[in-house]
Design a protein around this motif. Structure first.
Motif, PDB file in Angstrom:
ATOM      1  N   VAL A  11       0.839  -1.186   0.000  1.00  0.00           N
ATOM      2  CA  VAL A  11       0.000   0.000   0.000  1.00  0.00           C
ATOM      3  C   VAL A  11       0.879   1.242   0.000  1.00  0.00           C
ATOM      4  O   VAL A  11       2.077   1.168   0.314  1.00  0.00           O
ATOM      5  CB  VAL A  11      -0.944   0.044   1.221  1.00  0.00           C
ATOM      6  CG1 VAL A  11      -1.937  -1.103   1.191  1.00  0.00           C
ATOM      7  CG2 VAL A  11      -0.157   0.055   2.519  1.00  0.00           C
ATOM      8  N   GLN A  12       0.266   2.360  -0.336  1.00  0.00           N
ATOM      9  CA  GLN A  12       0.990   3.628  -0.319  1.00  0.00           C
ATOM     10  C   GLN A  12       0.858   4.276   1.054  1.00  0.00           C
ATOM     11  O   GLN A  12      -0.077   3.984   1.809  1.00  0.00           O
ATOM     12  CB  GLN A  12       0.436   4.556  -1.388  1.00  0.00           C
ATOM     13  CG  GLN A  12       0.656   4.043  -2.797  1.00  0.00           C
ATOM     14  CD  GLN A  12       0.265   5.076  -3.845  1.00  0.00           C
ATOM     15  OE1 GLN A  12      -0.427   6.044  -3.575  1.00  0.00           O
ATOM     16  NE2 GLN A  12       0.739   4.872  -5.068  1.00  0.00           N
ATOM     17  N   GLY A  14      -0.245   6.453   3.996  1.00  0.00           N
ATOM     18  CA  GLY A  14      -1.538   7.062   4.246  1.00  0.00           C
ATOM     19  C   GLY A  14      -2.716   6.140   4.029  1.00  0.00           C
ATOM     20  O   GLY A  14      -3.835   6.456   4.456  1.00  0.00           O
ATOM     21  N   GLU A  15      -2.492   5.028   3.369  1.00  0.00           N
ATOM     22  CA  GLU A  15      -3.579   4.088   3.107  1.00  0.00           C
ATOM     23  C   GLU A  15      -3.784   3.157   4.301  1.00  0.00           C
ATOM     24  O   GLU A  15      -3.083   3.223   5.308  1.00  0.00           O
ATOM     25  CB  GLU A  15      -3.304   3.312   1.829  1.00  0.00           C
ATOM     26  CG  GLU A  15      -3.337   4.195   0.581  1.00  0.00           C
ATOM     27  CD  GLU A  15      -3.194   3.403  -0.714  1.00  0.00           C
ATOM     28  OE1 GLU A  15      -3.617   3.924  -1.766  1.00  0.00           O
ATOM     29  OE2 GLU A  15      -2.683   2.266  -0.676  1.00  0.00           O
ATOM     30  N   SER A  16      -4.779   2.276   4.141  1.00  0.00           N
ATOM     31  CA  SER A  16      -5.161   1.383   5.235  1.00  0.00           C
ATOM     32  C   SER A  16      -5.113  -0.080   4.806  1.00  0.00           C
ATOM     33  O   SER A  16      -5.212  -0.391   3.608  1.00  0.00           O
ATOM     34  CB  SER A  16      -6.587   1.711   5.702  1.00  0.00           C
ATOM     35  OG  SER A  16      -6.674   3.035   6.188  1.00  0.00           O
ATOM     36  N   LEU A  17      -4.983  -0.927   5.793  1.00  0.00           N
ATOM     37  CA  LEU A  17      -5.077  -2.365   5.598  1.00  0.00           C
ATOM     38  C   LEU A  17      -5.727  -2.958   6.837  1.00  0.00           C
ATOM     39  O   LEU A  17      -5.592  -2.420   7.935  1.00  0.00           O
ATOM     40  CB  LEU A  17      -3.693  -3.007   5.434  1.00  0.00           C
ATOM     41  CG  LEU A  17      -3.027  -3.067   4.066  1.00  0.00           C
ATOM     42  CD1 LEU A  17      -1.650  -3.679   4.196  1.00  0.00           C
ATOM     43  CD2 LEU A  17      -3.867  -3.840   3.070  1.00  0.00           C
ATOM     44  N   ASN A  83      -4.540   2.072   9.926  1.00  0.00           N
ATOM     45  CA  ASN A  83      -4.824   3.273   9.147  1.00  0.00           C
ATOM     46  C   ASN A  83      -3.600   4.178   9.103  1.00  0.00           C
ATOM     47  O   ASN A  83      -2.676   4.036   9.908  1.00  0.00           O
ATOM     48  CB  ASN A  83      -6.001   4.028   9.766  1.00  0.00           C
ATOM     49  CG  ASN A  83      -7.280   3.227   9.780  1.00  0.00           C
ATOM     50  OD1 ASN A  83      -7.521   2.416   8.877  1.00  0.00           O
ATOM     51  ND2 ASN A  83      -8.111   3.444  10.785  1.00  0.00           N
ATOM     52  N   SER A  84      -3.630   5.096   8.177  1.00  0.00           N
ATOM     53  CA  SER A  84      -2.539   6.074   8.040  1.00  0.00           C
ATOM     54  C   SER A  84      -1.173   5.403   8.066  1.00  0.00           C
ATOM     55  O   SER A  84      -0.267   5.805   8.802  1.00  0.00           O
ATOM     56  CB  SER A  84      -2.623   7.117   9.168  1.00  0.00           C
ATOM     57  OG  SER A  84      -3.873   7.764   9.165  1.00  0.00           O
ATOM     58  N   VAL A 125       4.713  -0.725   2.919  1.00  0.00           N
ATOM     59  CA  VAL A 125       4.170   0.620   2.731  1.00  0.00           C
ATOM     60  C   VAL A 125       5.210   1.410   1.948  1.00  0.00           C
ATOM     61  O   VAL A 125       6.290   1.726   2.459  1.00  0.00           O
ATOM     62  CB  VAL A 125       3.861   1.304   4.065  1.00  0.00           C
ATOM     63  CG1 VAL A 125       3.185   2.654   3.815  1.00  0.00           C
ATOM     64  CG2 VAL A 125       2.989   0.415   4.933  1.00  0.00           C
ATOM     65  N   SER A 127       5.700   4.272  -1.596  1.00  0.00           N
ATOM     66  CA  SER A 127       5.144   5.037  -2.696  1.00  0.00           C
ATOM     67  C   SER A 127       5.829   4.667  -4.003  1.00  0.00           C
ATOM     68  O   SER A 127       5.497   5.193  -5.061  1.00  0.00           O
ATOM     69  CB  SER A 127       5.284   6.539  -2.429  1.00  0.00           C
ATOM     70  OG  SER A 127       6.637   6.864  -2.167  1.00  0.00           O
TER      71      SER A 127
END
Length: 127
Positions: A11-12, A14-17, A83-84, A125, A127
């Motif tokens: 994920v990038q 700021g995203e959630s899992l 989150n975040s 995590v 980008s």
């Protein structure tokens, strides 16, 4: 007795899992559940702990306010909502149940008390 963590992925920031910890062979509602993570080259660290006795949860300072643990006894599953997410959250995440002592304390999970470990799930995590 088996535990299986799942739900990891790429994920990038700021995203959630949401990670899941599913048990077979025993009922999770009778056990505290700890979430741990291990980044490459680092020691395994406690992330959170969910106490089965009073439903309280404890979080590492690094994830407090971003991660939340919940339990669904009907599915024999404990979840870790993340989150975040930050790049420093990148690690393999494990769930575990204690075989010695309570496992979960106000200061967090006592890793040496956890004897049931599931296979980890990788969270990346980036980008």
């Amino acid at each position: 007795v088996q535990l299986q963590a799942s739900g990891g992925g790429l994920v990038q920031p700021g995203e959630s899992l949401r990670l899941s910890c599913t048990a077979s062979g025993f009922s999770l509602k009778y056990y505290a559940i700890g979430w741990f993570r291990q980044a490459p080259g680092k020691e395994r660290e406690g992330v959170s702990c969910f106490s089965h006795s009073d439903g309280t949860d404890v979080y590492a300072d690094s994830v407090k306010g971003r991660f939340t643990v919940s339990r669904d006894n009907t599915k024999n599953t404990v979840y870790l909502q993340m989150n975040s997410l930050k790049p420093e959250d990148t690690a393999t995440y494990y769930c575990a149940a204690p075989t010695l002592g309570q496992g979960c304390y106000a200061t967090g999970p006592a890793i040496f008390e956890f004897g049931y470990w599931g296979r980890g799930t990788l969270v990346t995590v980036s980008s």
